[in-house]
Write a protein that holds these residues in place. Structure first.
Motif, PDB file in Angstrom:
ATOM      1  N   LYS A 255      42.877 -19.639  43.641  1.00  0.00           N
ATOM      2  CA  LYS A 255      43.858 -19.704  44.386  1.00  0.00           C
ATOM      3  C   LYS A 255      45.085 -20.274  43.462  1.00  0.00           C
ATOM      4  O   LYS A 255      44.780 -21.216  42.803  1.00  0.00           O
TER       5      LYS A 255
ATOM      6  N   TYR B  47      48.091 -22.614  42.901  1.00  0.00           N
ATOM      7  CA  TYR B  47      49.097 -23.830  43.609  1.00  0.00           C
ATOM      8  C   TYR B  47      50.332 -23.625  43.030  1.00  0.00           C
ATOM      9  O   TYR B  47      50.550 -23.519  41.621  1.00  0.00           O
TER      10      TYR B  47
ATOM     11  N   THR C  84      53.255 -26.130  41.857  1.00  0.00           N
ATOM     12  CA  THR C  84      53.542 -27.376  41.312  1.00  0.00           C
ATOM     13  C   THR C  84      54.877 -27.742  41.546  1.00  0.00           C
ATOM     14  O   THR C  84      55.947 -26.956  41.248  1.00  0.00           O
TER      15      THR C  84
END
Length: 110
Positions: A50, A52, A54
């Motif tokens: 997955k 992500y 930031t």
């Protein structure tokens, strides 16, 4: 009217088709992203992967920045309202004596 009967389309139908085309164009980039992110092979690792996002500025810092900007905007509005609209000295809006005088007027001491 004759053209509508010949073509078999009416104005609302044309509008709905135009809206559908606009929606397809608007969300085309989202579909492209989902196609790129979808796993090509059926490995467990690729399905569990997955991405992500930031953040450059954390959410708590964004809230602090917004509160600080709201504070400065209210100070500027106070000075503009008192100094320009009220025809007083803009820096007098920041003095405690000004508000003490207003409270005295409200309470009936003066």
């Amino acid at each position: 009217m004759a053209n509508e009967l010949k073509s078999g389309s009416t104005l609302p139908q044309k509008r709905s088709r135009r809206r559908e085309n606009e929606k397809e164009k608007r969300f085309k980039w989202m579909n492209d992203i989902h196609k790129k992110e979808s796993p090509q092979n059926n490995d467990k690792e690729s399905r569990n992967f997955k991405i992500y996002r930031t953040r450059m500025i954390p959410i708590w810092l964004r809230i602090v920045i917004v509160l600080i900007l709201m504070f400065f905007a209210s100070i500027c509005g106070l000075m503009i309202g008192y100094g320009v609209i009220g025809e007083g000295a803009p820096m007098d809006a920041l003095k405690w004596e000004t508000y003490q005088h207003i409270l005295d007027l409200i309470n009936g001491k003066e």
